[in-house]
Each structure stands twice: as structure tokens, then as C-alpha cells.
Design a protein around this motif. Sequence first.
Motif, short mmCIF file in Angstrom:
data_model
loop_
_atom_site.label_atom_id
_atom_site.label_comp_id
_atom_site.label_asym_id
_atom_site.label_seq_id
_atom_site.Cartn_x
_atom_site.Cartn_y
_atom_site.Cartn_z
N THR A 192 0.55 -0.68 -0.08
CA THR A 192 -0.22 -0.35 -0.18
C THR A 192 0.89 1.06 0.03
O THR A 192 0.79 2.27 0.65
CB THR A 192 -0.81 -0.12 1.34
OG1 THR A 192 0.05 -0.68 2.22
CG2 THR A 192 -1.65 -1.12 1.22
N LEU A 201 -5.48 -7.24 -1.04
CA LEU A 201 -5.84 -6.74 -0.02
C LEU A 201 -5.98 -5.47 0.09
O LEU A 201 -6.76 -4.50 0.46
CB LEU A 201 -4.77 -6.94 1.54
CG LEU A 201 -4.71 -8.44 1.99
CD1 LEU A 201 -4.06 -8.91 2.92
CD2 LEU A 201 -6.49 -9.03 2.85
N GLU A 210 -5.68 -3.96 -2.41
CA GLU A 210 -7.35 -2.97 -3.44
C GLU A 210 -8.62 -2.74 -2.20
O GLU A 210 -9.54 -1.89 -2.39
CB GLU A 210 -7.51 -4.28 -3.87
CG GLU A 210 -6.80 -4.01 -5.49
CD GLU A 210 -5.88 -2.61 -5.97
OE1 GLU A 210 -7.47 -1.82 -6.70
OE2 GLU A 210 -5.24 -2.67 -6.49
N HIS A 211 -8.37 -3.48 -1.18
CA HIS A 211 -9.76 -3.34 -0.67
C HIS A 211 -9.68 -2.12 -0.16
O HIS A 211 -8.55 -1.35 1.07
CB HIS A 211 -9.86 -4.30 0.31
CG HIS A 211 -9.53 -5.51 0.50
ND1 HIS A 211 -9.90 -7.04 0.98
CD2 HIS A 211 -10.24 -6.54 -0.94
CE1 HIS A 211 -9.99 -7.78 0.23
NE2 HIS A 211 -9.89 -7.65 -1.13
N GLN A 255 -10.66 -0.88 3.03
CA GLN A 255 -10.83 -0.79 4.46
C GLN A 255 -9.60 -1.06 5.27
O GLN A 255 -9.14 -0.97 6.12
CB GLN A 255 -11.81 -2.91 5.14
CG GLN A 255 -12.55 -2.52 4.16
CD GLN A 255 -13.58 -2.82 3.53
OE1 GLN A 255 -12.38 -3.50 2.41
NE2 GLN A 255 -14.14 -3.85 3.14
N VAL A 256 -8.18 -1.39 4.15
CA VAL A 256 -6.84 -1.51 4.51
C VAL A 256 -6.44 -0.63 4.03
O VAL A 256 -5.59 -0.71 2.85
CB VAL A 256 -6.66 -2.95 4.57
CG1 VAL A 256 -4.84 -3.64 4.13
CG2 VAL A 256 -7.47 -4.10 4.30
N VAL A 278 -6.87 -2.70 9.14
CA VAL A 278 -8.29 -2.86 8.61
C VAL A 278 -9.32 -1.58 9.89
O VAL A 278 -8.93 -2.08 10.79
CB VAL A 278 -9.10 -4.28 8.53
CG1 VAL A 278 -8.73 -4.97 9.74
CG2 VAL A 278 -10.13 -4.23 8.11
N CYS A 316 -12.74 -0.77 10.24
CA CYS A 316 -14.41 -1.21 9.87
C CYS A 316 -15.77 -0.02 10.40
O CYS A 316 -14.88 0.93 11.23
CB CYS A 316 -14.86 -2.94 10.07
SG CYS A 316 -13.84 -3.62 9.03
N TYR A 333 -15.77 -8.95 6.52
CA TYR A 333 -14.88 -8.50 6.83
C TYR A 333 -13.79 -9.82 6.34
O TYR A 333 -13.34 -10.21 5.44
CB TYR A 333 -13.94 -6.99 6.56
CG TYR A 333 -12.56 -7.15 5.69
CD1 TYR A 333 -12.57 -6.80 4.51
CD2 TYR A 333 -11.17 -7.38 6.33
CE1 TYR A 333 -11.61 -6.76 3.92
CE2 TYR A 333 -9.92 -7.17 6.05
CZ TYR A 333 -10.20 -6.80 4.40
OH TYR A 333 -8.95 -7.54 3.90
N GLY A 375 -14.16 -11.38 3.12
CA GLY A 375 -12.69 -10.70 2.55
C GLY A 375 -12.07 -10.74 2.47
O GLY A 375 -11.01 -11.76 1.76
#
Length: 330
Positions: free
Chosen positions: A143, A257, A259-260, A262-263, A279, A281, A290, A294
Amino acid sequence: MTDHGFDLLDRQLVQALMIDGRAAFSRLAAALETTDQTVIRRYRRLRGAGLLRVLGLPVGDRVGMHESRLRIQCVPGSAVAIAEALSRRPDTGWVKILAGGAEVGCMVSSRSSEEHEALLLQKLPGTRQVTGVSAQSLLHRYTAGPGHWLGPAELGEEQIQALVPPEANRGDTVRLDDFDDAMLAVLARDGRAGYPELAKATGRSESTVRRRLEYLRGAGALTFEVEILPVHLGYLTEAALALTVAPGALAEVGRALAEHPQVPFVAAVTGATNLAATVLCTDRHALYTYMTEGIGALPAVHQLEVVPVLRHVKRAGLLSDGSRLFDPPR
């Protein structure tokens, strides 16, 4: 759901700054289809209220830093004191108290292996209230790119592309000198500090400061991050994840991950588990969803540990200077 009256334009401005935290107000205004004065007023209101700030931070692996993710087990009742002591160190970030209240998590970025080893082998083990320390070295961040937005998409694709900075040209490791350190000290407090302020802090001309900043950024050695409490984007539950993934699928799972929405953080690490993530939420039910949907949709994940975060003592930047950004949400 958002807090503190964040309206659509506020959220668009936050997303725009996550794409390029150093973008000129005129460029932000053009992308958001509003006036310079409106963007300036909105930014100053959010920053002045302690709801948001932009930080300019060195990229650890590009400037030769030694980065580790620590989990520190403490004597019951001592986690707050240990977390606060860690937060006062200039080499720590993301200091947080984990579930149970007897464990502290943090990121350590040391300028030398000697400093890194002294903390891990002498200072922490020699602290009476510390009962155990586990350290994972960061091998690769998934990320690392700008613009990782945590909320619902507020900007269109054309707006996003108008703000994306040029891709960094990653070559040899960049060595920082005293001039760089003086400039980074200012940017660590305010990533949007003007060139006159940076010139005064470094004793160099504005043109020299501008060229050096652009060089560091272009070399991937300097990044700009937006600090905003997740509650303002509707996220009330945070957890640290430790995953065990089949080695051949590590990169695939890491990229998935990342791309999520929430991350905000995921990286390959050393140790008993080989992938670490954070994460965010909306609530505990969303965290359960998730985990089951997820993470559950990734068959290469063999084992998962979920550790809720109770409190942040220090985020990415320096120790709280009184800004309400670091106060627990009410």
C-alpha cells in the motif's frame, strides 16, 4: 456516516490530498471544480480544528532506514505508560494499545542498525514492565502508492488522474544529509509548509529547497500522508491483522488486500506470520463480514489473527502538539 460535519466537499478535499498532499490549492480547486478561496478556507478550517493534517515523511526503504513492526507484551496496567514513552521517541510511529490492554504495537524506523538493535536488544528488554517483544522486519509494502482512499469514492476518474503526481523513479538508495534532516523536520509537522519556511529552517535559498524537495519526491524517498481520524470517515473499529500465506501466493494476496478500501496498510514481513495489515471497519459486525468474506475469499490465507486496537497514542507523525487530531473521539 461521517463526524464533525464533514460534507461532500470536505471528503473530496481529503481524498484529493491523499492523492497529492502537496498539490497547490489552485490545482486542488481545478480538480474539485470550485474556487481557490473555497479550497483554502476548507483546508484551513479542517486543519485548524485538528481534524486533518498533511505530513511529509521519508520512505524508509528508500533512505536506508531499518523498519520493524513491534508487538510488546506488558505487565497489566503498564501499557499506557510504555506506549507514551515510545511515542516520545522520534523513530516511532503508529503507537497503539491493542486488545486486552496489556500489549502495545508500533512501527520503528531507525536511521542505523546500531540504533535499531539498541532498542530491540537493550532498551525494551531492560524495561521492567515489558514481559516480551516480537519484531517483524518490513520486506515489502503493498500500500505504498498515493491516494489510498478509505471512504466511498468521492472523486471521478478524471478528477483523480488530474491530481496523480508523476511516478517516482526509484534508483539507488538516497542518502539524507543535515540539510535534508532540517527540511524533513518541518515537513513532519506540516507537509504543506511553504518554501520560505523551509528555506529559513535549512539556511538555503527557496530555489534550492524546491529542487531538493522535488528530487527527494521524484526518487521515491519522500511521501506525503494525510492524517485523519478514521471516525470522521465512518470507521469505528480498527484491528491489526497477522496472516500466514503460502509463499508462492504472498505477492498476490498482498496486492489483493491493498485493493480493499478498508485496508490502509499491508506489507510482507519476517517472522512466524508473513503478512501484516491494518483494517478499518464501520463496526464489529463489518469486521466479522470482512474476515469471512474479504479474507475468506482468499484461499491462500492459511491462518489469520485479528487483534482489535483499543487506542492510538501516536499516529504517523510526531507526538501530539496539542492538536485535537490525536484526542480520542467523543
